[in-house]
Scaffold this active site. Structure first.
Site, PDB file in Angstrom:
ATOM      1  N   PRO A  89      -1.103  49.394   4.810  1.00 57.80           N
ATOM      2  CA  PRO A  89      -1.837  49.067   6.043  1.00 57.80           C
ATOM      3  C   PRO A  89      -1.165  47.950   6.845  1.00 57.80           C
ATOM      4  O   PRO A  89      -1.417  47.815   8.037  1.00 57.80           O
ATOM      5  CB  PRO A  89      -3.207  48.594   5.536  1.00 57.80           C
ATOM      6  CG  PRO A  89      -3.324  49.094   4.134  1.00 57.80           C
ATOM      7  CD  PRO A  89      -1.930  49.199   3.607  1.00 57.80           C
ATOM      8  N   GLU A 116      -5.455  46.894  -4.154  1.00 59.27           N
ATOM      9  CA  GLU A 116      -5.455  46.029  -2.969  1.00 59.27           C
ATOM     10  C   GLU A 116      -4.052  45.871  -2.395  1.00 59.27           C
ATOM     11  O   GLU A 116      -3.883  45.468  -1.261  1.00 59.27           O
ATOM     12  CB  GLU A 116      -6.065  44.667  -3.303  1.00 59.27           C
ATOM     13  CG  GLU A 116      -7.567  44.723  -3.515  1.00 59.27           C
ATOM     14  CD  GLU A 116      -8.296  45.428  -2.370  1.00 59.27           C
ATOM     15  OE1 GLU A 116      -8.182  44.957  -1.231  1.00 59.27           O
ATOM     16  OE2 GLU A 116      -8.966  46.439  -2.619  1.00 59.27           O
ATOM     17  N   ARG A 154       9.556  68.831   9.828  1.00 58.29           N
ATOM     18  CA  ARG A 154       9.622  69.750  10.972  1.00 58.29           C
ATOM     19  C   ARG A 154      10.724  69.378  11.948  1.00 58.29           C
ATOM     20  O   ARG A 154      11.047  70.144  12.856  1.00 58.29           O
ATOM     21  CB  ARG A 154       8.262  69.869  11.659  1.00 58.29           C
ATOM     22  CG  ARG A 154       7.680  68.582  12.153  1.00 58.29           C
ATOM     23  CD  ARG A 154       6.200  68.732  12.467  1.00 58.29           C
ATOM     24  NE  ARG A 154       5.940  69.771  13.459  1.00 58.29           N
ATOM     25  CZ  ARG A 154       6.254  69.679  14.731  1.00 58.29           C
ATOM     26  NH1 ARG A 154       6.830  68.584  15.189  1.00 58.29           N
ATOM     27  NH2 ARG A 154       6.007  70.661  15.561  1.00 58.29           N
ATOM     28  N   ASP A 169       8.671  70.950  22.301  1.00 61.39           N
ATOM     29  CA  ASP A 169       8.891  70.192  23.536  1.00 61.39           C
ATOM     30  C   ASP A 169       7.585  69.957  24.282  1.00 61.39           C
ATOM     31  O   ASP A 169       7.409  68.927  24.919  1.00 61.39           O
ATOM     32  CB  ASP A 169       9.858  70.938  24.456  1.00 61.39           C
ATOM     33  CG  ASP A 169      11.270  70.867  23.915  1.00 61.39           C
ATOM     34  OD1 ASP A 169      12.085  71.698  24.313  1.00 61.39           O
ATOM     35  OD2 ASP A 169      11.544  69.978  23.093  1.00 61.39           O
TER      36      ASP A 169
HETATM   37  C1  9D3 Z   1      -9.696  44.446   1.450  1.00 62.09           C
HETATM   38  C2  9D3 Z   1      -8.279  44.601   1.806  1.00 62.09           C
HETATM   39  N1  9D3 Z   1      -7.927  45.977   2.183  1.00 62.09           N
HETATM   40  C3  9D3 Z   1      -7.578  45.982   3.634  1.00 62.09           C
HETATM   41  C4  9D3 Z   1      -8.679  46.452   4.469  1.00 62.09           C
HETATM   42  C5  9D3 Z   1      -6.742  46.307   1.435  1.00 62.09           C
HETATM   43  C6  9D3 Z   1      -6.320  47.698   1.368  1.00 62.09           C
HETATM   44  C7  9D3 Z   1      -5.253  48.010   0.564  1.00 62.09           C
HETATM   45  C8  9D3 Z   1      -4.814  49.296   0.428  1.00 62.09           C
HETATM   46  C9  9D3 Z   1      -6.930  48.749   2.047  1.00 62.09           C
HETATM   47  C10 9D3 Z   1      -6.481  50.067   1.914  1.00 62.09           C
HETATM   48  C11 9D3 Z   1      -5.435  50.314   1.085  1.00 62.09           C
HETATM   49  C12 9D3 Z   1      -4.959  51.707   0.910  1.00 62.09           C
HETATM   50  N2  9D3 Z   1      -4.260  52.178   2.109  1.00 62.09           N
HETATM   51  C13 9D3 Z   1      -2.962  52.417   2.130  1.00 62.09           C
HETATM   52  O1  9D3 Z   1      -2.304  52.275   1.115  1.00 62.09           O
HETATM   53  C14 9D3 Z   1      -2.321  52.810   3.377  1.00 62.09           C
HETATM   54  C15 9D3 Z   1      -2.843  52.931   4.700  1.00 62.09           C
HETATM   55  C16 9D3 Z   1      -4.144  52.744   5.248  1.00 62.09           C
HETATM   56  O2  9D3 Z   1      -5.135  52.419   4.571  1.00 62.09           O
HETATM   57  N3  9D3 Z   1      -4.298  52.902   6.588  1.00 62.09           N
HETATM   58  C17 9D3 Z   1      -3.281  53.267   7.413  1.00 62.09           C
HETATM   59  N4  9D3 Z   1      -2.060  53.451   6.947  1.00 62.09           N
HETATM   60  C18 9D3 Z   1      -1.851  53.303   5.614  1.00 62.09           C
HETATM   61  S1  9D3 Z   1      -0.395  53.491   4.858  1.00 62.09           S
HETATM   62  C19 9D3 Z   1      -0.984  53.100   3.365  1.00 62.09           C
END
Ligand code: 9D3
Length: 232
Positions: A89, A116, A154, A169
């Site tokens: 994230p 986390e 793709r 396109d």
């Molecule tokens: C309480 C802290 N959390 C943040 C709101 C930590 C957290 C860690 C890991 C929340 C979600 C995740 C799991 N998500 C991903 O690994 C992830 C992700 C996403 O949640 N949103 C957008 N892109 C991605 S890429 C990997």
């Protein structure tokens, strides 16, 4: 292209990726993927790959060693250098430009986090590209990893047929200065459905006017729905 995925849920990749365009790419010999369980690199008998965070607080942190060992083990399975990508994230928002860049690489190594997060020291040591797929909280990096694989696959030469490449396109058309635009509306038969007609210009047979109308629709829809794409 070879794509390795490091994950705690290796079984989720094949059903999704085999079913779609990525499955065709694999059959055609243009793409291969290998999902490896990070848990296989745990060194303790309980196959524990996470631990409580230093400093306290909720949740668990994925430990450095299993992640590092998994990367080393997977990377030696092929001599080509892998572009490392961590799905998180905290990453840079994934875009079509990034997909285009990744599609030029011979090999990708995707790391899907869970819990986390991952101990920051192994991220510092691996220096992966860090990607997010949007401002929404998901439960892991597996679906984001599949999004990256689909978007990249793709773009590989030979994966889409000629008809599909042409369609590509118009999927994300370019405006005057190369800016990406939203697509125009589409219509097919019947000419009237539940009292709703079709824009007259599309029935006119005048291809020049049709193209002008479509370009105008792309611009106004982008202005209305995604002004951020147009910049200042
Ligand atoms: C309480 C802290 N959390 C943040 C709101 C930590 C957290 C860690 C890991 C929340 C979600 C995740 C799991 N998500 C991903 O690994 C992830 C992700 C996403 O949640 N949103 C957008 N892109 C991605 S890429 C990997």
């Amino acid at each position: 292209m070879r794509i390795d995925i490091l994950t705690l849920f290796p079984e989720v990749f094949d059903p999704v990726l085999s079913a779609s365009i990525t499955g065709r790419a694999r059959t055609a010999g243009l793409l291969e993927w290998h999902a490896t369980n990070i848990r296989d690199f745990a060194d303790n008998k309980h196959a524990k790959v996470d631990d409580r965070p230093f400093g306290g607080g909720p949740g668990m942190v994925m430990m450095c060693k299993p992640v590092w060992d998994a990367v080393q083990a997977v990377e030696v399975r092929d001599p080509r250098v892998a572009q490392r990508v961590l799905l998180t994230p905290q990453g840079t928002p994934f875009t079509q430009s990034i997909a285009e860049d990744l599609a030029t690489k011979p090999r990708l190594l995707l790391i899907a986090g869970h819990y986390e997060g991952i101990d920051e020291r192994v991220i510092d040591a691996l220096e992966p590209m860090e990607l997010s797929v949007g401002d929404v909280v998901l439960s892991g990096g597996e679906l984001p990893a599949m999004m990256v694989i689909d978007a990249v696959a793709r773009l590989l030469p030979g994966v889409l047929g000629h008809a599909d490449s042409a369609a590509e396109d118009s999927f994300m058309p370019r405006g005057p200065d190369g800016v990406r635009l939203l697509d125009c509306p589409h219509y097919t038969r019947p000419r009237e459905w539940q009292g709703r007609g079709v824009p007259e210009v599309l029935l006119s047979g005048d291809h020049g006017e049709v193209e002008k109308w479509r370009a105008g629709q792309m611009m106004t829809r982008t202005q209305e729905r995604r002004p951020d794409l147009l910049g200042e």
